[in-house]
Design a protein around this motif. Structure first.
Motif, PDB file in Angstrom:
ATOM      1  N   GLY A  32      -3.587 -17.204 -18.483  1.00  0.00           N
ATOM      2  CA  GLY A  32      -4.208 -16.057 -19.116  1.00  0.00           C
ATOM      3  C   GLY A  32      -4.825 -15.058 -18.169  1.00  0.00           C
ATOM      4  N   ASN A  33      -4.676 -15.244 -16.844  1.00  0.00           N
ATOM      5  CA  ASN A  33      -5.226 -14.320 -15.847  1.00  0.00           C
ATOM      6  C   ASN A  33      -4.090 -13.464 -15.287  1.00  0.00           C
ATOM      7  OD1 ASN A  33      -8.260 -15.381 -14.489  1.00  0.00           O
ATOM      8  ND2 ASN A  33      -7.219 -16.578 -16.062  1.00  0.00           N
ATOM      9  N   LEU A  34      -4.116 -12.173 -15.559  1.00  0.00           N
ATOM     10  CA  LEU A  34      -3.049 -11.262 -15.148  1.00  0.00           C
ATOM     11  C   LEU A  34      -3.659 -10.053 -14.437  1.00  0.00           C
ATOM     12  CD1 LEU A  34      -1.130 -11.303 -18.553  1.00  0.00           C
ATOM     13  CD2 LEU A  34      -0.529 -12.620 -16.524  1.00  0.00           C
ATOM     14  N   TRP A  35      -2.857  -9.405 -13.588  1.00  0.00           N
ATOM     15  CA  TRP A  35      -3.377  -8.234 -12.878  1.00  0.00           C
ATOM     16  C   TRP A  35      -2.287  -7.200 -12.691  1.00  0.00           C
ATOM     17  CZ3 TRP A  35      -1.451  -7.131  -7.902  1.00  0.00           C
ATOM     18  CH2 TRP A  35      -0.722  -8.163  -7.296  1.00  0.00           C
ATOM     19  N   LEU A  36      -2.721  -5.943 -12.568  1.00  0.00           N
ATOM     20  CA  LEU A  36      -1.823  -4.826 -12.344  1.00  0.00           C
ATOM     21  C   LEU A  36      -2.385  -4.025 -11.173  1.00  0.00           C
ATOM     22  CD1 LEU A  36      -0.030  -2.705 -14.975  1.00  0.00           C
ATOM     23  CD2 LEU A  36      -1.233  -1.535 -13.129  1.00  0.00           C
ATOM     24  N   PRO A  37      -1.610  -3.814 -10.089  1.00  0.00           N
ATOM     25  CA  PRO A  37      -2.146  -3.220  -8.861  1.00  0.00           C
ATOM     26  C   PRO A  37      -2.300  -1.709  -8.952  1.00  0.00           C
ATOM     27  CG  PRO A  37       0.177  -3.738  -8.593  1.00  0.00           C
ATOM     28  CD  PRO A  37      -0.209  -4.239  -9.954  1.00  0.00           C
ATOM     29  N   LEU A  38      -3.465  -1.209  -8.588  1.00  0.00           N
ATOM     30  CA  LEU A  38      -3.740   0.236  -8.560  1.00  0.00           C
ATOM     31  C   LEU A  38      -3.864   0.765  -7.135  1.00  0.00           C
ATOM     32  CD1 LEU A  38      -6.374   0.419 -11.441  1.00  0.00           C
ATOM     33  CD2 LEU A  38      -3.930   0.930 -11.572  1.00  0.00           C
ATOM     34  N   ILE A  39      -4.528   0.008  -6.280  1.00  0.00           N
ATOM     35  CA  ILE A  39      -4.602   0.338  -4.856  1.00  0.00           C
ATOM     36  C   ILE A  39      -4.219  -0.921  -4.093  1.00  0.00           C
ATOM     37  CG2 ILE A  39      -6.096   1.031  -2.937  1.00  0.00           C
ATOM     38  CD1 ILE A  39      -7.807   2.570  -4.951  1.00  0.00           C
ATOM     39  N   ALA A  40      -3.235  -0.778  -3.203  1.00  0.00           N
ATOM     40  CA  ALA A  40      -2.705  -1.941  -2.484  1.00  0.00           C
ATOM     41  C   ALA A  40      -2.260  -1.503  -1.097  1.00  0.00           C
ATOM     42  CB  ALA A  40      -1.537  -2.557  -3.259  1.00  0.00           C
ATOM     43  N   VAL A  41      -1.951  -2.465  -0.258  1.00  0.00           N
ATOM     44  CA  VAL A  41      -1.497  -2.161   1.097  1.00  0.00           C
ATOM     45  C   VAL A  41      -0.243  -1.289   1.033  1.00  0.00           C
ATOM     46  CG1 VAL A  41      -0.589  -3.137   3.232  1.00  0.00           C
ATOM     47  CG2 VAL A  41      -2.524  -4.238   2.075  1.00  0.00           C
ATOM     48  N   ASP A  42      -0.298  -0.143   1.694  1.00  0.00           N
ATOM     49  CA  ASP A  42       0.804   0.828   1.734  1.00  0.00           C
ATOM     50  C   ASP A  42       1.202   1.320   0.350  1.00  0.00           C
ATOM     51  OD1 ASP A  42       0.942   0.592   4.523  1.00  0.00           O
ATOM     52  OD2 ASP A  42       2.297  -1.119   4.386  1.00  0.00           O
ATOM     53  N   GLY A  43       0.348   1.116  -0.647  1.00  0.00           N
ATOM     54  CA  GLY A  43       0.660   1.567  -2.008  1.00  0.00           C
ATOM     55  C   GLY A  43       1.737   0.740  -2.671  1.00  0.00           C
ATOM     56  N   SER A  44       2.038  -0.450  -2.148  1.00  0.00           N
ATOM     57  CA  SER A  44       3.109  -1.282  -2.699  1.00  0.00           C
ATOM     58  C   SER A  44       2.575  -2.179  -3.805  1.00  0.00           C
ATOM     59  CB  SER A  44       3.727  -2.143  -1.599  1.00  0.00           C
ATOM     60  OG  SER A  44       4.603  -3.106  -2.157  1.00  0.00           O
ATOM     61  N   PRO A  45       3.104  -2.078  -5.024  1.00  0.00           N
ATOM     62  CA  PRO A  45       2.622  -2.926  -6.115  1.00  0.00           C
ATOM     63  C   PRO A  45       2.848  -4.415  -5.876  1.00  0.00           C
ATOM     64  CG  PRO A  45       3.906  -1.080  -6.968  1.00  0.00           C
ATOM     65  CD  PRO A  45       4.112  -1.110  -5.481  1.00  0.00           C
ATOM     66  N   ASP A  46       3.771  -4.761  -4.972  1.00  0.00           N
ATOM     67  CA  ASP A  46       4.087  -6.166  -4.729  1.00  0.00           C
ATOM     68  C   ASP A  46       3.353  -6.748  -3.531  1.00  0.00           C
ATOM     69  OD1 ASP A  46       5.973  -6.260  -6.858  1.00  0.00           O
ATOM     70  OD2 ASP A  46       7.440  -5.252  -5.577  1.00  0.00           O
ATOM     71  N   ASN A  47       2.493  -5.962  -2.896  1.00  0.00           N
ATOM     72  CA  ASN A  47       1.763  -6.446  -1.724  1.00  0.00           C
ATOM     73  C   ASN A  47       0.343  -6.798  -2.139  1.00  0.00           C
ATOM     74  OD1 ASN A  47       0.496  -6.880   0.769  1.00  0.00           O
ATOM     75  ND2 ASN A  47       1.791  -5.376   1.792  1.00  0.00           N
ATOM     76  N   ASP A  48       0.037  -8.105  -2.138  1.00  0.00           N
ATOM     77  CA  ASP A  48      -1.272  -8.582  -2.577  1.00  0.00           C
ATOM     78  C   ASP A  48      -2.199  -8.855  -1.410  1.00  0.00           C
ATOM     79  OD1 ASP A  48      -3.080  -9.371  -4.594  1.00  0.00           O
ATOM     80  OD2 ASP A  48      -2.591 -11.482  -4.278  1.00  0.00           O
ATOM     81  N   SER A  49      -1.844  -8.385  -0.218  1.00  0.00           N
ATOM     82  CA  SER A  49      -2.604  -8.690   0.980  1.00  0.00           C
ATOM     83  C   SER A  49      -3.916  -7.911   1.019  1.00  0.00           C
ATOM     84  CB  SER A  49      -1.765  -8.361   2.213  1.00  0.00           C
ATOM     85  OG  SER A  49      -2.529  -8.495   3.391  1.00  0.00           O
ATOM     86  N   PHE A  50      -4.851  -8.435   1.842  1.00  0.00           N
ATOM     87  CA  PHE A  50      -6.085  -7.701   2.129  1.00  0.00           C
ATOM     88  C   PHE A  50      -5.955  -6.869   3.404  1.00  0.00           C
ATOM     89  CE2 PHE A  50      -7.460 -11.716   0.108  1.00  0.00           C
ATOM     90  CZ  PHE A  50      -8.109 -11.205  -1.002  1.00  0.00           C
ATOM     91  N   ALA A  51      -4.884  -7.079   4.175  1.00  0.00           N
ATOM     92  CA  ALA A  51      -4.790  -6.532   5.523  1.00  0.00           C
ATOM     93  C   ALA A  51      -3.829  -5.357   5.564  1.00  0.00           C
ATOM     94  CB  ALA A  51      -4.323  -7.626   6.491  1.00  0.00           C
ATOM     95  N   GLY A  52      -4.339  -4.177   5.889  1.00  0.00           N
ATOM     96  CA  GLY A  52      -3.479  -3.014   6.017  1.00  0.00           C
ATOM     97  C   GLY A  52      -4.080  -1.796   5.343  1.00  0.00           C
ATOM     98  N   ALA A  53      -3.412  -0.670   5.526  1.00  0.00           N
ATOM     99  CA  ALA A  53      -3.890   0.590   4.958  1.00  0.00           C
ATOM    100  C   ALA A  53      -3.749   0.577   3.442  1.00  0.00           C
ATOM    101  CB  ALA A  53      -3.097   1.753   5.550  1.00  0.00           C
ATOM    102  N   MET A  54      -4.855   0.718   2.744  1.00  0.00           N
ATOM    103  CA  MET A  54      -4.861   0.723   1.287  1.00  0.00           C
ATOM    104  C   MET A  54      -4.522   2.119   0.768  1.00  0.00           C
ATOM    105  SD  MET A  54      -5.601  -2.351   0.270  1.00  0.00           S
ATOM    106  CE  MET A  54      -6.243  -3.880   0.973  1.00  0.00           C
ATOM    107  N   ARG A  55      -3.569   2.169  -0.163  1.00  0.00           N
ATOM    108  CA  ARG A  55      -3.117   3.440  -0.708  1.00  0.00           C
ATOM    109  C   ARG A  55      -2.844   3.278  -2.204  1.00  0.00           C
ATOM    110  NH1 ARG A  55      -5.086   4.401   3.397  1.00  0.00           N
ATOM    111  NH2 ARG A  55      -4.245   5.524   5.206  1.00  0.00           N
ATOM    112  N   PRO A  56      -2.793   4.390  -2.964  1.00  0.00           N
ATOM    113  CA  PRO A  56      -2.562   4.290  -4.414  1.00  0.00           C
ATOM    114  C   PRO A  56      -1.146   3.814  -4.720  1.00  0.00           C
ATOM    115  CG  PRO A  56      -2.493   6.578  -3.711  1.00  0.00           C
ATOM    116  CD  PRO A  56      -2.957   5.787  -2.523  1.00  0.00           C
ATOM    117  N   THR A  57      -1.018   2.976  -5.732  1.00  0.00           N
ATOM    118  CA  THR A  57       0.294   2.568  -6.210  1.00  0.00           C
ATOM    119  C   THR A  57       0.797   3.598  -7.225  1.00  0.00           C
ATOM    120  OG1 THR A  57      -0.528   1.327  -8.108  1.00  0.00           O
ATOM    121  CG2 THR A  57      -0.411   0.157  -5.981  1.00  0.00           C
ATOM    122  N   PRO A  58       2.072   3.567  -7.565  1.00  0.00           N
ATOM    123  CA  PRO A  58       2.575   4.476  -8.614  1.00  0.00           C
ATOM    124  C   PRO A  58       1.829   4.330  -9.937  1.00  0.00           C
ATOM    125  CG  PRO A  58       4.398   3.509  -7.400  1.00  0.00           C
ATOM    126  CD  PRO A  58       3.160   2.801  -6.923  1.00  0.00           C
TER     127      PRO A  58
END
Length: 615
Positions: free
Chosen positions: A40-66
């Motif tokens: 029951g725990n789900l998430w949708l990425p808004l700001i992620a590394v390089d703006g990639s919705p599939d990148n769940d890392s903490f390390a890297g330049a954070m940018r807006p996802t589509p």
């Protein structure tokens, strides 16, 4: 981030209705499962590394996802708060789901506040942090102390969605925090939350993290993190030796920094210093704990040791340190006797649901040097690829040995090892270790577990079937044990407890017959599976004996299992966490008419169970 209080509400009020309209365009296919597969725990990425919705890392330049770029008001919300933004998501809890209790000791969250803005919520959603509890209202803006144990309970059948944004802050953000209110304290005079209405601006400017993990941690940052952890250690005789060792390490790191700075040529020396420091602490202070319950060593690994240098050998996500746990399995006829190097004779409590297994588990878990995950392992097991009921076409919760592929064996052993804690909340420091596990669905998984844990021991907990059947009926009626509320093809009360083979044949039957079939199928499977194991791997516990004389029954079991015991069990055992009504030998009589209807059809299995217990 550690705060002086559990919760602070910032003086901003956003339009939750507009936010809900914006995110409604994202269908179920856009949401991700939680990395630990919590139900029951789900998430949708808004700001992620390089703006990639599939990148769940903490390390890297954070940018807006589509996704974020499609939501102008969401961007306006983040812009108004005015912080430098790190990883940001929409977090969803489905109906009756929860975020299990935990605290955050990772490097990334040491200096970051976690902002929550409820978008879709109900008054029944409980957010608990330390000694505090709030219901965050729609559109409100909150931060909380992630260093304290916290969890969330969605008491509604409807989903809950929050905007959850991590930030190191800013001057503007700091002003909002200083003007915030703290629940339980006196309301500041004239305090109010400023309404932030949507505007026509499509893409307001936002500030994003570009640097978030060090190449080599400076001596000053290293000292700050370690000093913080040392201040959080509970009083203990080992604290002074640990502080002495730490002073030597910090001096050594300062010297290396002066010599190399971030020059890659210094990485071997940095690595050696980290390894020596960790070994020193293992030898001089293995039992130190923090006030939030974490082991000092575990916290140091997550906050410092895993991120202090940025070479490829480190864990650049600042996540939990993992250790390979592959076991060399002996094969029939190969003449080898292989001991499990990690899990020494792990113990699994096996019984039909509502047989008192939680009471036995919560009692035995107090044994010294015994480790558990502290709860039932539904999410841990079914979160592995291919093991959920959905993945298996909702056939049942049955797993036999063929399901235990080498990849799954490795993954599940990793999962258990990562979450094990002893009775004091400390992670295991030595291998092999003793583990205790209890989950009712495991009654259908004995060969599967025996393949994953080759030294597994099984306790069959026997309870008067009339009492068990009565408790199962209560569980269905209470609505607290709905495992598959939307089970495809099922009608009537939402499916509760474990999913047995042949459940589709039960559609339309009276509740007492459904429950009787659940019990009967579970018992036949577990008896078949236990009888197929060597007798020395099977042990018997009796629920009535546990209630009548806890000290004698627990002492007998510990002796049989090779466990130590050092606590008094005089008097009545406390109620288990999943108790619906207090135990009583004649409690089943409230459903006596229903139970007498189904008992004749269970006689063969009843006789088998009695013979198994008598052996």
């Amino acid at each position: 981030m550690k705060l002086p209080v559990p919760f602070i509400q910032l003086p901003l009020q956003f339009d939750a209705g507009v936010l809900a309209q914006e995110i409604a365009v994202f269908g179920e296919q856009h949401w991700h499962e939680h990395p630990q597969k919590y139900p029951g725990n789900l998430w949708l990425p808004l700001i992620a590394v390089d703006g990639s919705p599939d990148n769940d890392s903490f390390a890297g330049a954070m940018r807006p996802t589509p996704y974020l770029l499609q939501c102008p008001y969401l961007m306006q919300v983040l812009s108004r708060i005015g912080a430098v933004w790190g990883r940001t998501r929409l977090m969803k809890l489905t109906g009756q789901a929860e975020v299990s209790p935990h605290f955050d000791v990772n490097y990334y969250w040491r200096a970051r506040a976690r902002v929550h803005i409820p978008i879709v919520t109900k008054p029944t959603v409980r957010f608990i942090c330390g000694e505090g509890e709030v219901n965050m209202g729609p559109g409100e803006c909150w931060i909380f102390d992630t260093w304290r144990t916290h969890h969330v309970i969605n008491g509604s059948d409807d989903e809950r969605i929050h905007l959850v944004a991590d930030t190191v802050g800013s001057d503007e953000f700091g002003e909002l925090v200083r003007d915030g209110r703290m629940p339980g304290n006196h309301m500041p005079e004239g305090w109010h939350a400023e309404p932030v209405v949507p505007t026509a601006e499509r893409h307001p400017a936002l500030r994003y993290e570009s640097v978030n993990l060090p190449v080599v941690m400076t001596p000053w940052e290293l000292r700050e993190h370690i000093s913080f952890l040392m201040r959080e250690v509970r009083p203990h005789a080992q604290l002074e030796p640990a502080q002495q060792v730490t002073s030597r390490f910090l001096a050594a790191w300062q010297a290396l920094w002066s010599e190399y700075g971030t020059d890659p040529a210094g990485l071997p020396a940095y690595r050696k210093a980290l390894g020596t420091y960790e070994q020193w602490l293992k030898n001089s202070a293995p039992s130190l704990q923090l006030v939030n319950g974490s082991s000092l060593l575990v916290a140091l690994r997550l906050m410092v040791l895993s991120v202090a240098i940025g070479d490829s050998s480190g864990n650049r996500d600042g996540g939990e340190l993992r250790q390979a746990t592959t076991v060399a399995m002996s094969k029939p006829g190969d003449g080898r006797s292989v001991r499990d190097p990690i899990f020494d004779r792990p113990v699994f409590i096996i019984s039909p649901p509502r047989s008192g297994s939680t009471l036995l588990f919560e009692t035995l878990m107090k044994a010294p040097n015994l480790f558990t995950i502290g709860r039932e392992s539904h999410a841990l097991i079914e979160g592995a690829r291919g093991l959920s009921a959905d993945d298996r076409g909702y056939e049942s919760n049955r797993l036999d040995a063929t399901a235990a592929t080498p990849e799954l064996i490795e993954e599940l052993r990793h999962r258990f090892l990562a979450e094990l804690r002893d009775r004091d909340g400390s992670a295991p420091e030595r291998r092999p270790l003793r583990m205790l596990e209890k989950t009712p669905k495991n009654a259908l998984r004995i060969p599967f577990l025996a393949r994953i844990f080759p030294e597994a021991q099984f306790i069959y907990l026997h309870r008067d079937p009339r009492q068990t059947l009565s408790s199962m009926i209560e569980a269905w009626q209470s609505g607290r044990f709905r495992t598959y509320p939307n089970l495809p093809g099922w009608e009537g009360l939402p499916w509760s407890l474990l999913l047995v083979p042949g459940w589709r044949d039960l559609k339309g039957l009276p509740l007492q017959e459904i429950v009787a079939a659940q019990w009967n199928t579970t018992m036949r499977i577990l008896l078949d599976d236990l009888n197929a194991l060597p007798a020395e791997r099977c042990h018997i516990a009796r629920y009535d004996a546990l209630l009548e004389n806890p000290a004698a029954e627990v002492g007998r079991l510990c002796a049989a299992l090779g466990l130590d015991w050092d606590r008094s069990l005089d008097g009545v055992l406390p109620l288990a966490r999943y108790t619906v009504t207090a135990p009583a030998t004649d409690k089943w009589r409230r459903h006596s008419d229903l139970i007498r209807q189904v008992l004749p059809g269970l006689q063969d299995t009843l006789d088998r169970a009695e013979r198994f217990v008598a052996r």
